[in-house]
Scaffold this active site. Structure first.
Site, PDB file in Angstrom:
ATOM      1  N   SER A 185     -25.962  -8.853  43.785  1.00 52.17           N
ATOM      2  CA  SER A 185     -27.396  -9.130  43.881  1.00 52.17           C
ATOM      3  C   SER A 185     -28.169  -8.076  44.657  1.00 52.17           C
ATOM      4  O   SER A 185     -29.366  -7.900  44.441  1.00 52.17           O
ATOM      5  CB  SER A 185     -27.622 -10.503  44.522  1.00 52.17           C
ATOM      6  OG  SER A 185     -26.933 -10.595  45.760  1.00 52.17           O
ATOM      7  N   HIS A 231     -31.756 -11.429  51.330  1.00 55.02           N
ATOM      8  CA  HIS A 231     -31.717 -10.323  50.392  1.00 55.02           C
ATOM      9  C   HIS A 231     -32.895  -9.386  50.656  1.00 55.02           C
ATOM     10  O   HIS A 231     -33.925  -9.796  51.196  1.00 55.02           O
ATOM     11  CB  HIS A 231     -31.770 -10.825  48.947  1.00 55.02           C
ATOM     12  CG  HIS A 231     -30.485 -11.391  48.455  1.00 55.02           C
ATOM     13  ND1 HIS A 231     -30.085 -12.673  48.730  1.00 55.02           N
ATOM     14  CD2 HIS A 231     -29.488 -10.841  47.709  1.00 55.02           C
ATOM     15  CE1 HIS A 231     -28.905 -12.891  48.177  1.00 55.02           C
ATOM     16  NE2 HIS A 231     -28.521 -11.802  47.554  1.00 55.02           N
TER      17      HIS A 231
END
Length: 270
Positions: free
Chosen positions: A44, A250
């Protein structure tokens, strides 16, 4: 008359030769002007989760036009660009699902992988809940996995990349530290938890760098450009707990463009 015909024939031949070489030169110039065939692999952090602007065709892989591979491709106009990185990917997913575009003509490969193998999501889920000891235990277990098991899994991935793309420049990108210690967060994790998580990220990067170097791959250290932009810094390039939940911890779009992209630009040797 015969001389004139001979002269004309010679001139026509010369013109043909010039045109042939000019055409070949133009084709070679156009080929050299294009960037190398580029394949972007990984998890990711490479697909761009957290940066938004997802390609709907990528489905749950959540590949973003703001992820560093897409940004690099837009700036360098590679002769081909295959973006197979996928949210949640582990080393086995790379081996089974992402290596198809690699070939002897591949010129550049980028990859971030290993965090999900080490249980990144489970560690952070544990650490955001009350109970410092549970968090520290989860981090310690992840470190043990990184030390004892992950190197062999990385070897499988790296050897497969080298076998399928023998001429490619391969750049392995690491992970940022999550927290600025003694920062401006007034709630959430304890400083001991934040310290343990940061140290685990450093350790993961160290092990990854060691295995990448064994294959002659470049390692892209993103901890330095993310310094001053961690969670609790006041100028974050990382999400804390967010909705949707999978974007938590993230990089933001700024983290992709300001943290990851410059590291790839420096390490790719292009």
């Amino acid at each position: 008359m015969k001389l004139s015909r001979l002269t004309a024939t010679a001139c026509a031949f010369a013109v043909g030769v010039v045109l042939a070489f000019t055409g070949a030169g133009a084709a070679q110039a156009a080929e050299s002007a294009a960037g190398p065939a580029y394949v972007a692999l990984g998890d990711s952090y490479s697909s761009g989760v957290g940066s938004g602007s997802y390609d709907s065709a990528s489905g749950s892989c959540k590949r973003s036009t703001k992820a560093y591979p897409a940004l690099w491709a837009a700036a360098h106009a590679p002769s081909s660009f295959n973006f197979t990185a996928c949210s949640g990917a582990k080393t086995g997913d790379v081996l089974n699902n992402q290596l198809g575009p690699l070939s002897s003509s591949t010129g550049l490969v980028s990859i971030s992988i290993g965090g999900n193998d080490a249980g990144f999501a489970d560690v952070m889920t544990t650490c955001v809940l009350p109970g410092e000891s549970n968090c520290l235990t989860a981090v310690a277990n992840a470190r043990t996995y990184v030390q004892n098991t992950l190197p062999g899994k990385l070897d499988q991935v790296y050897s497969s990349i080298r076998s399928k793309a023998p001429s490619a420049k391969v750049v392995v990108l690491g992970y940022p530290r999550f927290y600025k210690l003694n920062g401006d967060c007034i709630a959430g994790l304890t400083e001991a938890e934040r310290t343990a998580i940061n140290n685990a990220s450093d350790y993961l990067n160290s092990v990854t760098k060691g295995r990448a170097s064994a294959y002659g791959f470049a390692f892209g250290d993103v901890a330095t450009p993310f310094s001053g932009h961690e969670i609790c810094s006041g100028s974050e390039w990382l999400h804390s707990v967010t909705w949707p939940i999978d974007e938590s911890y993230h990089p933001t779009a700024a983290g992709q463009s300001g943290g990851y992209l410059p590291v790839l630009n420096t390490a790719d040797g292009i």
